[in-house]
Design a protein around this motif. Structure first.
Motif, PDB file in Angstrom:
ATOM      1  N   GLU A  41       1.741  32.334 -27.511  1.00 15.06           N
ATOM      2  CA  GLU A  41       1.121  32.084 -26.210  1.00 15.06           C
ATOM      3  C   GLU A  41       1.775  30.892 -25.537  1.00 15.06           C
ATOM      4  N   ILE A  42       1.808  30.922 -24.214  1.00 11.75           N
ATOM      5  CA  ILE A  42       2.220  29.759 -23.425  1.00 11.75           C
ATOM      6  C   ILE A  42       0.941  29.047 -23.022  1.00 11.75           C
ATOM      7  N   LEU A  43       0.768  27.841 -23.512  1.00 13.11           N
ATOM      8  CA  LEU A  43      -0.509  27.146 -23.462  1.00 13.11           C
ATOM      9  C   LEU A  43      -0.533  26.133 -22.314  1.00 13.11           C
ATOM     10  N   PHE A  44      -1.391  26.387 -21.321  1.00 13.21           N
ATOM     11  CA  PHE A  44      -1.640  25.458 -20.222  1.00 13.21           C
ATOM     12  C   PHE A  44      -0.349  25.048 -19.505  1.00 13.21           C
ATOM     13  N   GLU A  45       0.635  25.959 -19.464  1.00 12.76           N
ATOM     14  CA  GLU A  45       1.935  25.691 -18.838  1.00 12.76           C
ATOM     15  C   GLU A  45       2.590  24.434 -19.404  1.00 12.76           C
ATOM     16  N   SER A  56      -7.218  30.964 -25.707  1.00 12.82           N
ATOM     17  CA  SER A  56      -7.218  29.604 -25.168  1.00 12.82           C
ATOM     18  C   SER A  56      -7.868  29.582 -23.804  1.00 12.82           C
ATOM     19  N   CYS A  57      -8.399  28.410 -23.429  1.00 15.49           N
ATOM     20  CA  CYS A  57      -8.958  28.238 -22.086  1.00 15.49           C
ATOM     21  C   CYS A  57      -8.882  26.771 -21.699  1.00 15.49           C
ATOM     22  N   ARG A  58      -8.655  26.538 -20.419  1.00 18.43           N
ATOM     23  CA  ARG A  58      -8.620  25.176 -19.901  1.00 18.43           C
ATOM     24  C   ARG A  58     -10.033  24.609 -19.826  1.00 18.43           C
ATOM     25  N   CYS A  85     -12.055  33.897 -24.029  1.00 19.06           N
ATOM     26  CA  CYS A  85     -12.928  32.739 -23.854  1.00 19.06           C
ATOM     27  C   CYS A  85     -12.757  32.140 -22.463  1.00 19.06           C
ATOM     28  N   TRP A  86     -13.763  31.387 -22.013  1.00 19.35           N
ATOM     29  CA  TRP A  86     -13.720  30.739 -20.706  1.00 19.35           C
ATOM     30  C   TRP A  86     -14.728  29.593 -20.672  1.00 19.35           C
ATOM     31  N   GLY A 120      -7.214  13.082 -20.884  1.00 23.95           N
ATOM     32  CA  GLY A 120      -6.073  13.717 -21.538  1.00 23.95           C
ATOM     33  C   GLY A 120      -6.357  15.082 -22.115  1.00 23.95           C
ATOM     34  N   LEU A 121      -7.597  15.580 -21.980  1.00 25.48           N
ATOM     35  CA  LEU A 121      -7.945  16.888 -22.535  1.00 25.48           C
ATOM     36  C   LEU A 121      -7.381  18.004 -21.671  1.00 25.48           C
ATOM     37  N   LEU A 122      -6.570  18.896 -22.272  1.00 29.45           N
ATOM     38  CA  LEU A 122      -6.049  20.058 -21.564  1.00 29.45           C
ATOM     39  C   LEU A 122      -6.986  21.254 -21.681  1.00 29.45           C
ATOM     40  N   GLY A 123      -7.521  21.474 -22.876  1.00 22.11           N
ATOM     41  CA  GLY A 123      -8.391  22.619 -23.112  1.00 22.11           C
ATOM     42  C   GLY A 123      -8.581  22.854 -24.591  1.00 22.11           C
ATOM     43  N   TYR A 124      -8.935  24.095 -24.925  1.00 23.22           N
ATOM     44  CA  TYR A 124      -9.239  24.434 -26.310  1.00 23.22           C
ATOM     45  C   TYR A 124      -8.554  25.732 -26.714  1.00 23.22           C
TER      46      TYR A 124
END
Length: 538
Positions: A65-69, A122-124, A175-176, A132-136
């Motif tokens: 996966e490409i995670l949060f760009e 994954s989700c933002r 997820c969201w 600094g949190l991007l997501g999970y």
């Protein structure tokens, strides 16, 4: 060189691969309405950026996966989650060895030798729980466990929470985040069981709650949530049982009435019958059947198809086992009206896609579909009926095995936009802070990353020149010319011609020259050699 699909372009491909319904050279791809209309195509190549691997931890059935760009993520069976960065200088200089991950996180306990990771999503984060949190990343395992992994901008990922669900061997997950700070996720098993949970994430800890659970009574292939601020559209892809006159299973995309599921679920009553909660598509917006076209030969034999991905807050894409791909739309407001809104939003490929993703090019979404053999179709997502951007860009597989044959098949595929680290540069007319890339996953957990920056608008002449250069590379002409230029004596009369003299100077500066660099013109170091090749071919 634009042509209708069904042209004469050929490449080596093993008969066994073709017979298994994995891949074919482009033959018939088109819109699926009325009289079948071929899509015009444009052949292009990819630029290799880097190689990644899971090393000795074993491969995973999880797609990359490409995670949060920001990162490329891969997780092994044993639960080792790795986040990789792509450096901007890879555009001009490919690393000589496999690159190392930026961060590594052990998701599963080291003393657990029986549990295996089965799927991730994954989700933002919708709001700032911490700086600094991007997501999970939500990680599901074979033993009913769910692990919630926190992803930070500049810190190592860590497992924040874990608990057990009622799904054994989770097969699909979505997820969201909601604006209230709840992380929702839906998990399902191949046998058709589905559950929705939410987790209240705050500074004091986490608490999970089950919202509903049910079963389709048939094979469940994938699940996807399309989340808006006021509602969430929950879509599933299921396999319908064979019926008279049809030996193979067919797949369908369905949308569940999620609010009704939440309202009517009572734990003491057991599983809900999910087929009763499916909503009909809007009249005239049904998924078009391809039986009249009969162009795909891969139904029922392609592993990894029947998949979905988000386009934006109101649209999602699906790729079914019959080779059809489509963009589905859900309307605004509380009511859920959904379906294929335009004829141009559905097409049929030569074989089923095993990976689909959305890539933004020139601020416009494109649906990227990859077949099991590595051929990629890049379909423009039309915004309205007046949109004339119906060009289907095709990338042929860029990789080969050690003996020179084409790679047999892929295990996973991802595509998207990524922000490269390091100095911001321009490649193929695109900035590396939003570079379109594709990721191939093969045997042994090896991932190959390629840039598709060549998707910028180019003239027919430029495209034709690149196709000619690629053919000259394949038949050995480029290598022969390089050898001649590097071994040319000073008194050779050809050097009296300016183009030969300039090309000779370029090729004698460095004895190690990348032929692909000449073909793509990525570094701009061999423009005269490239011009010489083109002049020899015309």
């Amino acid at each position: 060189m634009n042509a209708s699909i069904g042209g004469t372009h050929r490449r080596r491909i093993k008969a066994a691969t073709r017979d298994q319904g994995i891949d074919l050279p482009p033959s018939i791809v088109g819109y699926n309405h009325g009289n079948f209309v071929d899509l015009p195509i444009e052949m292009q190549t990819l630029h290799h950026l880097c190689t990644m691997t899971t090393e000795t931890e074993g491969t995973s059935i999880c797609r990359p996966e490409i995670l949060f760009e920001r990162f490329i993520v891969l997780i092994s069976f044993s639960g080792k989650l790795k986040l990789y960065e792509v450096k901007s200088h890879f555009c001009n200089q490919v690393p000589l060895c496999q690159i190392k991950p930026k961060w590594v996180c052990e998701v599963l306990p080291k003393d657990d030798s029986f549990t295996r990771v089965t799927v991730i999503a994954s989700c933002r984060a919708s709001y700032k729980i911490k700086d600094g949190l991007l997501g999970y990343v939500v990680v599901a395992t074979s033993q009913q466990e769910i692990f919630l992994v926190r992803i930070m901008e500049d810190d190592k990922p860590s497992v924040e929470y874990s608990f057990s669900t009622g799904i054994l061997n989770t097969f699909c997950i979505t997820c969201w985040f909601t604006d209230e700070g709840f992380l929702h996720f839906v998990i399902g098993s191949k046998s058709g069981f589905l559950e929705e949970w939410n987790i209240n994430i705050n500074l004091s800890g986490c608490q999970e709650t089950i919202l509903w659970k049910g079963s389709f009574g048939t094979t469940l292939n994938s699940v996807l949530a399309v989340h808006q601020k006021t509602k969430t559209t929950l879509s599933v892809c299921i396999s319908q049982k064979p019926y008279f006159g049809r030996a193979l299973q067919s797949s369908t995309v369905e949308v569940l009435n999620r609010q009704r599921l939440i309202r009517e679920y009572k734990a003491e009553n057991g599983l809900l019958k999910l087929i009763d909660y499916c909503l009909w598509p809007e009249a005239g917006y049904e998924w078009r059947q391809i039986s009249d076209c009969d162009v795909s030969n891969g139904e029922g034999v392609a592993f990894g198809s029947n998949i979905m991905c988000c386009v934006d807050e109101t649209r999602w894409a699906a790729a079914l086992a019959d080779g059809s791909v489509g963009i589905l739309h859900t309307g605004g407001g509380d009511a859920i009206n959904w379906g294929i809104k335009r004829d141009s939003h559905q097409a049929t490929l030569t074989y089923p896609a095993i990976g689909i993703s959305i890539v933004n090019l020139s601020n416009k979404p494109h649906l990227v579909c990859c077949l099991r053999g590595g051929t990629i179709y890049c379909l423009s997502v039309k915004t309205d009926e007046e949109d004339e951007s119906n060009l289907s860009t095709v990338f042929l597989p860029p990789f080969t095995t050690n003996n020179g044959d084409d790679f047999e098949f892929l295990h996973g595929f991802a595509a998207g936009n990524i922000s490269m680290t390091g100095e911001k540069v321009s490649y193929g007319g695109l900035s590396t802070d939003n570079m379109p890339i594709v990721v191939y996953s093969g045997d042994g957990g090896v991932m190959e990353v390629y840039a598709c920056g060549l998707l910028t608008e180019r003239s027919k002449l430029e495209v034709a020149q690149e196709l000619v250069l690629k053919e000259m590379r394949d038949n050995g002409t480029v290598q022969m010319l390089l050898d001649a230029l590097q071994n040319m004596k000073e008194d050779n009369p050809l050097l009296l011609q300016t183009i030969w003299s300039l090309a000779n100077n370029e090729c004698t500066v460095d004895c190690k020259i990348s032929i692909d660099d000449i073909i793509t013109n990525a570094s701009k170091n061999y423009e005269n050699t490239r011009s010489l090749l083109i002049s020899l071919a015309t």
